[in-house]
Design a protein around this motif. Structure first.
Motif, PDB file in Angstrom:
ATOM      1  N   GLY A 144     -36.298 -26.369  -2.476  1.00  0.00           N
ATOM      2  CA  GLY A 144     -35.112 -25.732  -1.898  1.00  0.00           C
ATOM      3  C   GLY A 144     -35.054 -24.246  -2.217  1.00  0.00           C
ATOM      4  N   LEU A 145     -35.444 -23.869  -3.456  1.00  0.00           N
ATOM      5  CA  LEU A 145     -35.467 -22.454  -3.831  1.00  0.00           C
ATOM      6  C   LEU A 145     -36.496 -21.677  -3.020  1.00  0.00           C
ATOM      7  N   ILE A 146     -37.654 -22.284  -2.829  1.00  0.00           N
ATOM      8  CA  ILE A 146     -38.701 -21.628  -2.033  1.00  0.00           C
ATOM      9  C   ILE A 146     -38.221 -21.428  -0.597  1.00  0.00           C
ATOM     10  N   LYS A 147     -37.636 -22.476  -0.026  1.00  0.00           N
ATOM     11  CA  LYS A 147     -37.152 -22.389   1.352  1.00  0.00           C
ATOM     12  C   LYS A 147     -36.055 -21.337   1.487  1.00  0.00           C
ATOM     13  N   ALA A 148     -35.145 -21.267   0.496  1.00  0.00           N
ATOM     14  CA  ALA A 148     -34.061 -20.284   0.534  1.00  0.00           C
ATOM     15  C   ALA A 148     -34.601 -18.865   0.422  1.00  0.00           C
ATOM     16  N   GLN A 149     -35.584 -18.651  -0.463  1.00  0.00           N
ATOM     17  CA  GLN A 149     -36.137 -17.301  -0.606  1.00  0.00           C
ATOM     18  C   GLN A 149     -36.904 -16.879   0.645  1.00  0.00           C
ATOM     19  N   ILE A 150     -37.601 -17.814   1.264  1.00  0.00           N
ATOM     20  CA  ILE A 150     -38.316 -17.486   2.505  1.00  0.00           C
ATOM     21  C   ILE A 150     -37.327 -17.131   3.608  1.00  0.00           C
ATOM     22  N   GLU A 151     -36.255 -17.906   3.737  1.00  0.00           N
ATOM     23  CA  GLU A 151     -35.231 -17.594   4.748  1.00  0.00           C
ATOM     24  C   GLU A 151     -34.611 -16.231   4.495  1.00  0.00           C
ATOM     25  N   GLU A 152     -34.344 -15.922   3.222  1.00  0.00           N
ATOM     26  CA  GLU A 152     -33.752 -14.626   2.865  1.00  0.00           C
ATOM     27  C   GLU A 152     -34.695 -13.483   3.221  1.00  0.00           C
ATOM     28  N   LEU A 153     -35.987 -13.635   2.937  1.00  0.00           N
ATOM     29  CA  LEU A 153     -36.960 -12.592   3.259  1.00  0.00           C
ATOM     30  C   LEU A 153     -37.170 -12.450   4.768  1.00  0.00           C
ATOM     31  N   LEU A 154     -37.125 -13.562   5.487  1.00  0.00           N
ATOM     32  CA  LEU A 154     -37.232 -13.497   6.951  1.00  0.00           C
ATOM     33  C   LEU A 154     -36.024 -12.801   7.560  1.00  0.00           C
ATOM     34  N   ASP A 155     -34.810 -13.114   7.062  1.00  0.00           N
ATOM     35  CA  ASP A 155     -33.595 -12.474   7.572  1.00  0.00           C
ATOM     36  C   ASP A 155     -33.580 -10.975   7.294  1.00  0.00           C
ATOM     37  N   ALA A 156     -34.115 -10.570   6.125  1.00  0.00           N
ATOM     38  CA  ALA A 156     -34.157  -9.153   5.777  1.00  0.00           C
ATOM     39  C   ALA A 156     -35.323  -8.436   6.450  1.00  0.00           C
ATOM     40  N   LYS A 157     -36.140  -9.187   7.229  1.00  0.00           N
ATOM     41  CA  LYS A 157     -37.306  -8.651   7.925  1.00  0.00           C
ATOM     42  C   LYS A 157     -38.322  -8.021   6.965  1.00  0.00           C
ATOM     43  N   LEU A 158     -38.412  -8.575   5.744  1.00  0.00           N
ATOM     44  CA  LEU A 158     -39.418  -8.125   4.791  1.00  0.00           C
ATOM     45  C   LEU A 158     -40.734  -8.876   4.974  1.00  0.00           C
ATOM     46  N   ILE A 159     -40.656 -10.051   5.580  1.00  0.00           N
ATOM     47  CA  ILE A 159     -41.850 -10.812   5.925  1.00  0.00           C
ATOM     48  C   ILE A 159     -41.723 -11.260   7.370  1.00  0.00           C
ATOM     49  N   GLU A 160     -42.842 -11.604   7.965  1.00  0.00           N
ATOM     50  CA  GLU A 160     -42.863 -12.117   9.327  1.00  0.00           C
ATOM     51  C   GLU A 160     -43.564 -13.463   9.336  1.00  0.00           C
TER      52      GLU A 160
ATOM     53  N   ALA B   7     -53.804 -20.293   4.904  1.00  0.00           N
ATOM     54  CA  ALA B   7     -52.582 -20.827   4.304  1.00  0.00           C
ATOM     55  C   ALA B   7     -52.714 -20.732   2.791  1.00  0.00           C
ATOM     56  N   ILE B   8     -51.748 -20.098   2.152  1.00  0.00           N
ATOM     57  CA  ILE B   8     -51.792 -19.827   0.722  1.00  0.00           C
ATOM     58  C   ILE B   8     -50.680 -20.609   0.029  1.00  0.00           C
ATOM     59  N   VAL B   9     -50.976 -21.048  -1.175  1.00  0.00           N
ATOM     60  CA  VAL B   9     -50.023 -21.824  -1.971  1.00  0.00           C
ATOM     61  C   VAL B   9     -48.960 -20.904  -2.555  1.00  0.00           C
ATOM     62  N   THR B  10     -47.735 -21.378  -2.590  1.00  0.00           N
ATOM     63  CA  THR B  10     -46.626 -20.645  -3.175  1.00  0.00           C
ATOM     64  C   THR B  10     -46.402 -21.113  -4.606  1.00  0.00           C
ATOM     65  N   ILE B  11     -46.196 -20.155  -5.506  1.00  0.00           N
ATOM     66  CA  ILE B  11     -45.957 -20.450  -6.918  1.00  0.00           C
ATOM     67  C   ILE B  11     -44.573 -19.937  -7.288  1.00  0.00           C
ATOM     68  N   MET B  12     -43.821 -20.759  -7.987  1.00  0.00           N
ATOM     69  CA  MET B  12     -42.506 -20.342  -8.502  1.00  0.00           C
ATOM     70  C   MET B  12     -42.637 -20.145 -10.008  1.00  0.00           C
ATOM     71  N   SER B  13     -42.313 -18.954 -10.493  1.00  0.00           N
ATOM     72  CA  SER B  13     -42.371 -18.711 -11.934  1.00  0.00           C
ATOM     73  C   SER B  13     -41.062 -18.103 -12.395  1.00  0.00           C
TER      74      SER B  13
END
Length: 104
Positions: A22-38, A45-51
């Motif tokens: 859920g944290l990963i999904k929320a951060q991705i949505e936040e970055l997509l909304d801010a147009k920092l990522i596309e 395809a790269i693995v996501t790590i939460m630290s």
């Protein structure tokens, strides 16, 4: 990125508990909304790590998301350059009076 071959790089995702997913999904949505990522549908395809991060007071702060780019780095073409001889460098900068960190 110049790779050694044209094969696709696809890494299976790590198994995360529902909270981290859920944290990963929320951060991705936040970055997509801010147009920092596309969002791209690409062959890599790269693995996501939460630290978790620790601040200067030794307290845990929020989790940050990173990409594990080791599979791409292993297959990337090397771009090594020979180190110039120090005598040549000192001859070039002999008459220079002002330096900045980019010169070093």
């Amino acid at each position: 990125i110049n790779l050694v071959d044209d094969a696709h790089i696809f890494c299976k995702p790590y198994k995360y508990i529902e909270v981290k997913r859920g944290l990963i999904k929320a951060q991705i949505e936040e970055l997509l909304d801010a147009k920092l990522i596309e969002f791209f549908n690409r062959e890599h395809a790269i693995v996501t790590i939460m630290s978790s991060k620790i601040n200067i007071f030794n307290n845990w702060i929020k989790k940050q998301m990173y990409g594990d780019y080791r599979p791409i780095n292993k297959r990337k073409k090397s771009n090594r350059y020979a180190m110039p001889i120090s005598k040549i460098i000192f001859d070039i900068i002999e008459y220079v009076k002002i330096f900045n960190t980019l010169d070093l």
